[in-house]
Scaffold this active site. Structure first.
Site, PDB file in Angstrom:
ATOM      1  N   GLY A   1       0.824  -1.199   0.000  1.00  8.96           N
ATOM      2  CA  GLY A   1       0.000   0.000   0.000  1.00  8.96           C
ATOM      3  C   GLY A   1       0.858   1.248   0.000  1.00  8.96           C
ATOM      4  O   GLY A   1       1.993   1.241  -0.475  1.00  8.96           O
TER       5      GLY A   1
ATOM      6  N   THR B   1       0.820   5.090   5.045  1.00 11.77           N
ATOM      7  CA  THR B   1       0.144   4.079   5.867  1.00 11.77           C
ATOM      8  C   THR B   1       1.148   3.118   6.486  1.00 11.77           C
ATOM      9  O   THR B   1       1.070   2.803   7.678  1.00 11.77           O
ATOM     10  CB  THR B   1      -0.881   3.304   5.031  1.00 11.77           C
TER      11      THR B   1
ATOM     12  N   GLU C   1       5.599  -3.455   0.826  1.00 12.07           N
ATOM     13  CA  GLU C   1       5.851  -2.996  -0.539  1.00 12.07           C
ATOM     14  C   GLU C   1       5.029  -1.731  -0.732  1.00 12.07           C
ATOM     15  O   GLU C   1       3.791  -1.773  -0.642  1.00 12.07           O
ATOM     16  CB  GLU C   1       5.440  -4.038  -1.580  1.00 12.07           C
TER      17      GLU C   1
ATOM     18  N   CYS D   1       2.206   0.003  -8.856  1.00  9.76           N
ATOM     19  CA  CYS D   1       3.435   0.588  -8.313  1.00  9.76           C
ATOM     20  C   CYS D   1       4.587   0.449  -9.294  1.00  9.76           C
ATOM     21  O   CYS D   1       5.607   1.124  -9.168  1.00  9.76           O
ATOM     22  CB  CYS D   1       3.789  -0.049  -6.977  1.00  9.76           C
TER      23      CYS D   1
ATOM     24  N   GLU E   1       4.285  10.593  -6.042  1.00 10.36           N
ATOM     25  CA  GLU E   1       3.585   9.459  -6.651  1.00 10.36           C
ATOM     26  C   GLU E   1       2.131   9.836  -6.891  1.00 10.36           C
ATOM     27  O   GLU E   1       1.438  10.318  -6.000  1.00 10.36           O
ATOM     28  CB  GLU E   1       3.643   8.234  -5.742  1.00 10.36           C
TER      29      GLU E   1
END
Length: 379
Positions: A206, A210, A234, A268, A366
């Site tokens: 995620g 977080t 990841e 991602c 991002e």
């Protein structure tokens, strides 16, 4: 559904703190007998689950992924069917290979050196994302292969496909309490697991904020735990193509378009930046712009759609904020795309932005969506 937000696909309920605690208790009851189950018996369950994914549940998993996560058919097939089955089979294979290796015993008549792989004492919290059905199944199941028990929090925007994966594992024969499917509000789930003395690990895919928050919470509670929790995360990135002056233009264009805009860039691994030498820029730019015009963004039920809507209203608002920034900035120039519409679904046109400022936020932050930035470099 992301491409038609008036239509609801499934109803679900968030687990309360009490329910989450019950899931922890149930997992601890199941842990001893599951860890004692021989590896070969566990492997049989994984191989059966892979067969169910490849056959009985294949179309259901693909359909749930197409409808719930707005993946076009090819993206759904390579994810929820092919990759999920691969996860189950490859994990089983490598677990078996791992157990073949034992330390050298120089004098086995007197001393035998032996390595035993044990499950962790406690439970592992698996937190999975919306963008890959297969990742949800893998995060929740891979630790179980080596004797661990799991609390699985699926993404709210991938509930149906995740539930089908859970049903597959139930039908394959995983005992009750080994993998516990607990949809929950993120902060509620996080607060319960990090305050449990039985937390043994977090398996996470995620966002950076977080995961950083979970890590901080674990660090603040270290004195509570029976063990030191293992954290595996990841998170996102800002991937790029760095084009060499000798690069083939057609290959550069096609590879960049596919890397950037498949599944609306919600990966991602998606290409988010392109650095192009000035000697190639005009040809690369022309190719990118012309190819972008050919991309159909529509319903995943229309099999000629290249991609579809982004996942939800929150993502739509965040992404269009970057598009609006690009439209207003003197450092940025939208050379393709830039339109968006959420009347029916959360649709955003694949957008290519040229910048003369490599430090603009569109080049650093991002975005996780279908907007890409290109920077021309003098070479």
């Amino acid at each position: 559904m992301p491409f038609n937000h008036e239509k609801k696909l499934a109803n679900f309920y968030w687990a309360t703190p009490d329910v989450l605690q019950k899931a922890i208790n149930v997992s601890q009851v199941a842990r001893g007998s599951w860890e004692a189950t021989p590896l070969n018996e566990r492997i049989k369950l994984f191989l059966k689950a892979a067969d169910l994914v490849s056959t009985k549940y294949r179309m259901q998993l693909n359909a749930a992924t197409m409808l719930g996560q707005a993946k076009v058919v090819v993206q759904a097939e390579i994810d929820s069917a092919a990759e999920l089955a691969d996860f189950f089979r490859f994990n089983a294979f490598y677990a078996k290979e791992l157990h073949k290796n034992q330390p050298i015993s120089d004098n086995p008549k007197d001393v035998i050196n032996k390595l035993r792989h044990r499950g962790l004492e406690g439970f592992i919290a698996a937190v999975s994302p919306f963008n890959f059905t297969a990742i949800g199944g893998n995060l929740a199941s891979a630790p179980a292969l080596l004797g661990n028990v799991i609390l699985w929090k699926p993404s709210d925007t991938a509930i149906l496909s995740s539930y089908l994966v859970f049903k597959v594992m139930q039908e394959a024969g995983f005992p009750s309490g080994v993998i516990n499917f607990v949809p929950a509000d993120g902060p509620v789930f996080g607060n319960v697991i990090v305050r449990s003395p039985n937390l043994a690990g977090i398996n996470f895919t995620g966002s950076v904020p977080t995961f950083r928050h979970l890590w901080q919470q674990v660090g603040q509670n270290l004195s509570l735990y029976h063990n030191f929790p293992r954290l595996v995360g990841e998170c996102g990135g800002k991937n790029f193509h760095f084009v060499h002056p000798s690069a083939d233009v057609d290959t550069t264009v096609n590879a960049t378009i596919l890397a950037a805009f498949e599944y609306s860039g919600q990966k991602c691994s998606a290409c988010s930046r392109v650095y192009v030498p000035e000697s190639l820029w005009m040809k690369v730019k022309e190719g990118l712009v012309e190819t972008q015009k050919q991309l159909k963004i529509g319903s995943p039920l229309e099999f000629d759609s290249f991609s579809s809507a982004v996942i939800d209203a929150k993502a739509f608002a965040r992404i269009t904020g970057y598009v609006n920034h690009a439209a207003k900035s003197s450092d940025l120039n939208i050379i393709a795309g830039g339109s968006y519409d959420d009347k029916i679904g959360y649709f955003i046109e694949p957008t290519i932005v040229q910048t003369k400022n490599p430090n603009d936020k569109i080049m650093r932050e991002e975005i996780f969506e279908i907007g890409r930035a290109s920077c021309r470099e003098r070479v």
